[in-house]
Design a protein around this motif. Structure first.
Motif, PDB file in Angstrom:
ATOM      1  N   ALA A  95       0.844  -1.196   0.000  1.00 16.81           N
ATOM      2  CA  ALA A  95       0.000   0.000   0.000  1.00 16.81           C
ATOM      3  C   ALA A  95       0.874   1.239   0.000  1.00 16.81           C
ATOM      4  N   ARG A 112      -3.369  -0.408  -3.312  1.00 15.79           N
ATOM      5  CA  ARG A 112      -4.055   0.190  -2.159  1.00 15.79           C
ATOM      6  C   ARG A 112      -3.444   1.542  -1.858  1.00 15.79           C
ATOM      7  N   LYS A 163      -7.467   0.670  -4.985  1.00 14.28           N
ATOM      8  CA  LYS A 163      -8.552   0.823  -4.012  1.00 14.28           C
ATOM      9  C   LYS A 163      -8.158   1.959  -3.061  1.00 14.28           C
ATOM     10  N   TRP A 182     -12.991   0.638   0.989  1.00 14.62           N
ATOM     11  CA  TRP A 182     -12.552   1.010  -0.359  1.00 14.62           C
ATOM     12  C   TRP A 182     -13.518   2.023  -0.981  1.00 14.62           C
TER      13      TRP A 182
END
Length: 318
Positions: free
Chosen positions: A71, A110, A148, A210
């Motif tokens: 992420a 992410r 996301k 998300w």
């Protein structure tokens, strides 16, 4: 799946330092790009992050740092402009675009994005809020469908090393006579940095977050004058806080905007024309009970007062 490695833009800042500590405590490796990593060795010494010298505005330098990350987190932001290299558009919008494109190229799926309460691309009253709103919108739209994204929109954030309560504490301790305060009736719901960081950590691996935008506020609402008066009271300072009219507030903002360091600008004044309070409980939605300002501020202001008294004692002895 649990995230094991995260890249944090703005990781050397106020929220970034706390986020790196929380992630590290939960065995998440943090990578922080920095143009001057030598200035932030304390993060490395504490084992909280790996600082790597890189220009976050250069996608080619950013991509290798993102490879292998689960992420990315975008905490980059400024409250005041300082030349073209630190403009709202460059820091808020262009850097967001660069990060999203770099995430796509590096296969990062992410992204947590820090926005601001009242950020609004179309109707924000200040350039700060307009560009924050545009950056938030662009992150969510440019990232689709691969990335996301979750956005966080906090009110003013407080904590031991903040630049809000501590800034007023410094001004109160230095300023002689009455204290002239611009926008005394502006309303805030200050949110504790620990709660903001916990919100981001809770959302990191939660698919239900998300695409969502979370407003983050503390449990109490205060006018700016009430916050400054509380700061003075907690410090044991007896000072008359003089609330300025809208006209004098705007004048003070224009004047202080010319002072080195820009402690208060006209754009700040415009941002404060809309109350920084939440209509939704984003912390509650993320399973967090908001921390009251009164349970934290006396602790770190007390430490501040002790340091000041010690310094004054040493000065007298010399």
């Amino acid at each position: 799946m649990k995230s094991n490695k995260v890249c944090i833009l703005g990781g050397t800042g106020f929220v970034g330092r706390h986020l790196a500590a929380t992630l590290s405590a939960n065995e998440v490796k943090c990578v922080i790009p920095s143009r001057h990593p030598q200035r932030h060795r304390n993060l490395q010494v504490a084992g909280q992050a790996e600082l790597i010298q890189a220009n976050p505005f250069d996608q080619q330098e950013l991509e290798p740092l993102l490879e292998g990350c689960d992420a990315a987190v975008n905490l980059a932001g400024i409250l005041n402009e300082s030349g073209d290299k630190r403009s709202f558009k460059r820091i808020h919008i262009e850097l967001t675009d660069t990060l999203v494109n770099a995430c796509k190229a590096a296969g990062v799926r992410r992204l947590l994005h820090m926005s601001a309460l009242n950020a609004n691309e179309a109707n924000g009253p200040s350039i700060y809020l307009k560009t924050k709103g545009e950056a938030e919108n662009r992150a969510h739209t440019l990232g689709q469908p691969q990335i996301k994204i979750t956005s966080f929109r906090p009110s003013v954030i407080f904590g031991e090393d903040d630049s809000f309560i501590n800034r007023f504490a410094s001004l109160l301790q230095m300023a002689p006579g009455p204290f002239p305060l611009a926008c005394p009736n502006a309303r805030f719901a200050p949110v504790y940095v620990g709660d903001v960081v916990q919100a981001m950590y809770n959302a990191l691996d939660d698919p239900s977050t998300w695409g969502k935008h979370y407003d983050l506020c503390g449990p109490g609402t205060y006018t700016l004058k009430e916050l400054v008066e509380y700061t003075a009271q907690t410090l044991g300072i007896h000072k008359w806080i003089v609330g300025l009219s809208p006209g004098l507030s705007a004048l003070q903002a224009r004047m202080l905007g010319l002072v080195p360091g820009k402690p208060f600008t006209y754009d700040n004044y415009l941002s404060m024309q809309v109350d920084s309070v939440c209509s939704e409980d984003g912390l509650g939605q993320l399973g967090i009970e908001a921390t009251r300002l009164e349970s934290v501020v006396p602790y770190f202001l007390g430490q501040r007062s002790e340091r000041l008294r010690y310094y004054q004692l040493i000065t007298r002895q010399r």
